[in-house]
Design a protein around this motif. Structure first.
Motif, PDB file in Angstrom:
ATOM      1  N   PRO A   1      58.931  67.194  68.229  1.00  0.00           N
ATOM      2  CA  PRO A   1      60.190  67.982  66.797  1.00  0.00           C
ATOM      3  C   PRO A   1      60.592  67.453  66.002  1.00  0.00           C
ATOM      4  CG  PRO A   1      60.789  67.679  69.160  1.00  0.00           C
ATOM      5  CD  PRO A   1      58.966  67.040  69.222  1.00  0.00           C
ATOM      6  N   TYR A   2      59.663  66.976  65.145  1.00  0.00           N
ATOM      7  CA  TYR A   2      60.368  66.589  63.805  1.00  0.00           C
ATOM      8  C   TYR A   2      60.123  66.753  62.429  1.00  0.00           C
ATOM      9  CZ  TYR A   2      60.154  62.664  67.655  1.00  0.00           C
ATOM     10  OH  TYR A   2      60.515  61.749  68.858  1.00  0.00           O
ATOM     11  N   TYR A   3      61.144  66.762  61.094  1.00  0.00           N
ATOM     12  CA  TYR A   3      61.303  67.393  60.249  1.00  0.00           C
ATOM     13  C   TYR A   3      60.864  66.247  58.953  1.00  0.00           C
ATOM     14  CZ  TYR A   3      62.196  70.218  56.311  1.00  0.00           C
ATOM     15  OH  TYR A   3      62.639  70.791  55.029  1.00  0.00           O
ATOM     16  N   ASN A   4      59.972  66.435  59.087  1.00  0.00           N
ATOM     17  CA  ASN A   4      59.298  64.566  58.283  1.00  0.00           C
ATOM     18  C   ASN A   4      60.532  64.394  56.685  1.00  0.00           C
ATOM     19  OD1 ASN A   4      57.296  65.153  59.666  1.00  0.00           O
ATOM     20  ND2 ASN A   4      55.594  65.125  58.280  1.00  0.00           N
ATOM     21  N   LYS A   5      60.843  65.216  55.877  1.00  0.00           N
ATOM     22  CA  LYS A   5      61.619  65.029  55.382  1.00  0.00           C
ATOM     23  C   LYS A   5      63.082  64.540  55.226  1.00  0.00           C
ATOM     24  CE  LYS A   5      60.194  68.525  52.073  1.00  0.00           C
ATOM     25  NZ  LYS A   5      60.522  70.022  51.654  1.00  0.00           N
ATOM     26  N   ILE A   6      63.851  64.182  56.652  1.00  0.00           N
ATOM     27  CA  ILE A   6      64.873  64.230  57.799  1.00  0.00           C
ATOM     28  C   ILE A   6      64.793  62.586  57.740  1.00  0.00           C
ATOM     29  CG2 ILE A   6      66.522  64.010  58.956  1.00  0.00           C
ATOM     30  CD1 ILE A   6      66.879  66.887  57.335  1.00  0.00           C
ATOM     31  N   GLU A   7      63.089  62.377  58.216  1.00  0.00           N
ATOM     32  CA  GLU A   7      62.847  61.281  59.270  1.00  0.00           C
ATOM     33  C   GLU A   7      62.313  60.335  58.806  1.00  0.00           C
ATOM     34  OE1 GLU A   7      64.648  61.814  61.928  1.00  0.00           O
ATOM     35  OE2 GLU A   7      65.140  63.201  62.869  1.00  0.00           O
ATOM     36  N   TRP A   8      62.030  60.177  57.703  1.00  0.00           N
ATOM     37  CA  TRP A   8      61.377  58.976  56.785  1.00  0.00           C
ATOM     38  C   TRP A   8      61.141  59.281  55.227  1.00  0.00           C
ATOM     39  CZ3 TRP A   8      61.334  54.154  57.495  1.00  0.00           C
ATOM     40  CH2 TRP A   8      59.929  53.574  57.115  1.00  0.00           C
ATOM     41  N   GLU A   9      60.552  58.379  54.531  1.00  0.00           N
ATOM     42  CA  GLU A   9      60.910  58.486  53.526  1.00  0.00           C
ATOM     43  C   GLU A   9      59.559  59.286  52.526  1.00  0.00           C
ATOM     44  OE1 GLU A   9      58.160  55.832  50.866  1.00  0.00           O
ATOM     45  OE2 GLU A   9      57.199  55.058  52.625  1.00  0.00           O
ATOM     46  N   ASN A  10      59.810  59.255  51.311  1.00  0.00           N
ATOM     47  CA  ASN A  10      58.420  60.582  50.297  1.00  0.00           C
ATOM     48  C   ASN A  10      56.825  60.280  50.648  1.00  0.00           C
ATOM     49  OD1 ASN A  10      59.538  62.888  50.219  1.00  0.00           O
ATOM     50  ND2 ASN A  10      60.477  62.827  48.069  1.00  0.00           N
ATOM     51  N   LEU A  11      56.625  58.971  51.207  1.00  0.00           N
ATOM     52  CA  LEU A  11      55.422  58.340  50.989  1.00  0.00           C
ATOM     53  C   LEU A  11      54.715  58.305  52.202  1.00  0.00           C
ATOM     54  CD1 LEU A  11      55.382  55.881  47.963  1.00  0.00           C
ATOM     55  CD2 LEU A  11      54.728  58.616  48.066  1.00  0.00           C
ATOM     56  N   GLN A  12      55.327  58.835  53.097  1.00  0.00           N
ATOM     57  CA  GLN A  12      54.644  59.226  54.578  1.00  0.00           C
ATOM     58  C   GLN A  12      53.039  59.450  53.310  1.00  0.00           C
ATOM     59  OE1 GLN A  12      56.306  61.733  57.514  1.00  0.00           O
ATOM     60  NE2 GLN A  12      58.402  61.850  55.997  1.00  0.00           N
ATOM     61  N   GLU A  13      53.321  60.542  53.294  1.00  0.00           N
ATOM     62  CA  GLU A  13      51.793  60.563  53.583  1.00  0.00           C
ATOM     63  C   GLU A  13      51.448  60.751  51.201  1.00  0.00           C
ATOM     64  OE1 GLU A  13      51.837  64.390  54.049  1.00  0.00           O
ATOM     65  OE2 GLU A  13      51.635  64.254  56.198  1.00  0.00           O
ATOM     66  N   GLU A  14      50.452  60.522  51.460  1.00  0.00           N
ATOM     67  CA  GLU A  14      49.955  60.576  49.621  1.00  0.00           C
ATOM     68  C   GLU A  14      49.844  61.447  48.960  1.00  0.00           C
ATOM     69  OE1 GLU A  14      45.417  59.245  49.377  1.00  0.00           O
ATOM     70  OE2 GLU A  14      44.738  61.332  49.587  1.00  0.00           O
ATOM     71  N   LYS A  15      50.062  61.482  47.524  1.00  0.00           N
ATOM     72  CA  LYS A  15      50.889  62.574  46.973  1.00  0.00           C
ATOM     73  C   LYS A  15      49.938  62.708  45.467  1.00  0.00           C
ATOM     74  CE  LYS A  15      55.742  62.890  48.200  1.00  0.00           C
ATOM     75  NZ  LYS A  15      55.674  63.852  49.025  1.00  0.00           N
ATOM     76  N   LYS A  16      49.415  63.949  45.179  1.00  0.00           N
ATOM     77  CA  LYS A  16      48.307  63.916  44.255  1.00  0.00           C
ATOM     78  C   LYS A  16      48.877  65.546  43.533  1.00  0.00           C
ATOM     79  CE  LYS A  16      43.432  65.163  43.868  1.00  0.00           C
ATOM     80  NZ  LYS A  16      42.091  65.286  43.458  1.00  0.00           N
ATOM     81  N   PHE A  17      48.952  64.482  41.648  1.00  0.00           N
ATOM     82  CA  PHE A  17      49.162  65.379  40.873  1.00  0.00           C
ATOM     83  C   PHE A  17      48.230  65.632  39.793  1.00  0.00           C
ATOM     84  CE2 PHE A  17      52.381  62.449  42.855  1.00  0.00           C
ATOM     85  CZ  PHE A  17      53.576  63.061  42.792  1.00  0.00           C
ATOM     86  N   THR A  18      47.772  67.166  39.829  1.00  0.00           N
ATOM     87  CA  THR A  18      47.357  68.245  38.802  1.00  0.00           C
ATOM     88  C   THR A  18      48.026  68.143  37.730  1.00  0.00           C
ATOM     89  OG1 THR A  18      47.136  69.819  40.161  1.00  0.00           O
ATOM     90  CG2 THR A  18      45.939  68.122  40.980  1.00  0.00           C
TER      91      THR A  18
END
Length: 499
Positions: free
Chosen positions: A2-19
Motif C-alpha cells: 500500500p504505497y503511494y509512489n509519488k510520496i515514497e520515492w523520486e520521480n525517476l523510479q520508472e522511465e518517462k517517455k515524452f512524445t
C-alpha cells in the motif's frame, strides 16, 4: 503493497517517455523532427536521455560540442521538465520504415520537475542511496493504507429519486505497518524525520534513506541541510548519496523536484559501495528508541552549533573522499581531516594552549642572520628548509598529542604509530612491503582515531566501535591492543556485522 509512489520515492523510479503529441520540446538550437524523448536511470542510477528524431535535417554541431539545457513542457498540462547540462556521448543512425532515424544518447547532471501548480511548500524530502543495512535504529512505526472507493449514483432528474443517497463502498483495502523512522527534535523547535524508503521503491542493491524537513529554516537553507546530511552519514558510518529532493504542499502533492546524478566516479562501482558492510562508529543500533534518538538529536545540534568554528564541512570532504581510495592515499586525506580539525580547535576559544612556540615575526628576526647560510647549505633539500622555516611551531605529531590532551582523549602506542605512519605517504617516501602491510592496519586505526575525535568534539561521551572481536569501549579510552596482536589478522579487520 500500500504505497503511494509519488510520496515514497523520486520521480525517476520508472522511465518517462515524452512524445510530440503531448509535449513541447525546446532546444537552444534547431533540431530535426523529434519522435520521442526517453528519460531513465541506468543500472548505476545515472540519469540518461535518449532522443529519437527523424533525418529530415542535419544534426546541429552544437549538440555534439557543448553542454546545454533542454526544456519539456506539457501541451495540455502545466507540468514541465528542465534538463540541465546535457552532453551527447553516443549517436546511432538507423532506418525505420524507409526513413532515417537518429538516436541520440545524452548524459545530464540534473533534471528540474515543475508541476506547474502554485502552492506553498510545507515539507521537503531528500532521497539518498547507500543507507545502513541495519534497520534496528528505526524504532517508530508507520501504518500505510490504500483503498479504492466505488461510488454509484442514479440520475436525480427523477423526482422520486432526488432524496436517494448515492451508493458508496470501499474496496481493495490493503494496509501494512512497519518500523521505519526516527524523529529528531532539534533546537528552536526544528525537527527532522529520518526514514527508510520502502523496498519496493529502491534499486535492489541499496538500502535507501529519506530526510524530511518541515521548518522554513531548513527548507530555505540547502547548505544547512548538507551539513545535517554529513553528520547523519557519519553516524551511519557510510556516505549518503543524494539522488533527488522533492517539495510538497500540505496535502502531499508534489509541487517540484530536482533529480540528480549520484556523482560517483566512473572508476567506482556504486553497487559495491551500497552493498558494503555497515561501519557504524558507535553502537546506536543497540540503544532504545529514546536513547538512539537522543544521541542522534544531540549530535546534530552540536554539529550545527560548532560547524563554523571547527569547519566540519571542509573536514568531511576529505573524510568521505578517503573511503574510495587505496591505503597510501586514504591515510593522507584522513590525516588532512584530523589536522584540519586540530588547527581549527587551536584557533578557537575552546583551546587554552597554542602550537606556536615563538611568534612568526619574532622568529624571522632571530634567524635573519643565519637563514641565508642555512638556505645555501641545504639548497635543494626542500623538506629540511621547510622544517627550518617552521621551527617556531610544534611539529604536527607533537601538536596532535597536545590536541588529544586538550580534548581528553587517551592515546596509546598503536595510535601514535598510526599517526606517524602518515609521514611517508605525505612526503612521497618509498614504502616497502613490510611498511605497506603495517600501513593497511594503520589506515583503519587512523580512521578510528578520527572518529573518536569527531565524537568527542560533538560532546559524545558514550562507547565507540573498534571491530567485531572487541566490545565497544568509552570514547575517551585508547585502543586495547597492539600492532603485533593485529598483524596476524591483517585481512580480518572487520567492523561489527550488525545485520
Amino acid at each position: 503493497m500500500p504505497y503511494y509512489n509519488k510520496i515514497e520515492w523520486e520521480n525517476l523510479q520508472e522511465e518517462k517517455k515524452f512524445t510530440p503529441g503531448k509535449w513541447n520540446f525546446e532546444f537552444p538550437f534547431e533540431m530535426p523532427k523529434i519522435k520521442h524523448v526517453l528519460i531513465k536511470r541506468d543500472e548505476s542510477y545515472n540519469i540518461l536521455i535518449n532522443i529519437e528524431c527523424e533525418m529530415n535535417r542535419k544534426l546541429p554541431n552544437e549538440i555534439k560540442e557543448n553542454s546545454y539545457t533542454i526544456k519539456i513542457r506539457g501541451k495540455y498540462s502545466s507540468e514541465g521538465y528542465v534538463l540541465k547540462n546535457c552532453h551527447l556521448f553516443e549517436q546511432i543512425t538507423s532506418v525505420e520504415n524507409s526513413h532515417g532515424i537518429f538516436t541520440l544518447k545524452l548524459t545530464v547532471t540534473s533534471i528540474l520537475f515543475d508541476s506547474g501548480v502554485d502552492g506553498e511548500v510545507t515539507w521537503i524530502k531528500e532521497w539518498y542511496l547507500n543507507g545502513p543495512h541495519n534497520h534496528r535504529i528505526f524504532h517508530r512505526t508507520t501504518t500505510f493504507e490504500k483503498k479504492e472507493i466505488y461510488n454509484k449514483q442514479l440520475d436525480n432528474s427523477v423526482p422520486e429519486l432526488q432524496t436517494a443517497n448515492p451508493f458508496e463502498i470501499e474496496t481493495n483495502h490493503v494496509s501494512s505497518t512497519r518500523r521505519n523512522y526516527m524523529f529528531c527534535k532539534l533546537n528552536d523547535d526544528e525537527n527532522i524525520i529520518i526514514s527508510l524508503v520502502p523496498d519496493e521503491m529502491k534499486p535492489a542493491w541499496s538500502d535507501n534513506i529519506c530526510l524530511q524537513y518541515s521548518s522554513k529554516k531548513h527548507m530555505d537553507d540547502i547548505n544547512l541541510r548538507r551539513d545535517i546530511e554529513n553528520i547523519i552519514s557519519f553516524i551511519f558510518g557510510r556516505k549518503l548519496i543524494k539522488i533527488a529532493e522533492s517539495y510538497y504542499d500540505i496535502n502531499g502533492n508534489k509541487i517540484k523536484e530536482t533529480m540528480i546524478d549520484p556523482f560517483i566516479n566512473n572508476n567506482l562501482d556504486i553497487k559495491n559501495i551500497c552493498e558494503s558492510s555497515d561501519n557504524f562508529p558507535i553502537p546506536i543500533y543497540d540503544y532504545s528508541r529514546d536513547s538512539s534518538e537522543s544521541i542522534m538529536t544531540n549530535m546534530i545540534n552540536s554539529f550545527i552549533s560548532k560547524k563554523e568554528t571547527l569547519d566540519f564541512t571542509s573536514m568531511f570532504i576529505n573524510y568521505w573522499s578517503s573511503t574510495f581510495l587505496p591505503s597510501e592515499s586514504r591515510i593522507i586525506l584522513l590525516a588532512a581531516s584530523l589536522e584540519s580539525l586540530m588547527n581549527k580547535w587551536f584557533d578557537s576559544i575552546n583551546s587554552k594552549r597554542s602550537t606556536v612556540i615563538i611568534e612568526k615575526s619574532k622568529y624571522k628576526q632571530l634567524i635573519k642572520d643565519i637563514r641565508p647560510v642555512f638556505l645555501e647549505t641545504f639548497e635543494g633539500h626542500t623538506q629540511i628548509i621547510n622544517n627550518f622555516n617552521q621551527l617556531n611551531r610544534l611539529s604536527i605529531n607533537k601538536s596532535i598529542e597536545l590536541f588529544f590532551e586538550e580534548i581528553n582523549l587517551d592515546m596509546g602506542d598503536i595510535e601514535k604509530n598510526a599517526l606517524y605512519s602518515r609521514n611517508d605517504p605525505v612526503h612521497g617516501n618509498d614504502i616497502d612491503h613490510d611498511t605497506f602491510s603495517d600501513l593497511m592496519i594503520y589506515v583503519e586505526i587512523y580512521r578510528i582515531i578520527l572518529n573518536r575525535v569527531i565524537l568527542k568534539l560533538l560532546d559524545y561521551n558514550g562507547d565507540y566501535i573498534l571491530n567485531n572481536l572487541i566490545e565497544p569501549i568509552p570514547v575517551t579510552n585508547k585502543l586495547p591492543f597492539s600492532l603485533d596482536e593485529l598483524k596476524n589478522d591483517i585481512y580480518e579487520i572487520k567492523y561489527y556485522d550488525t545485520e
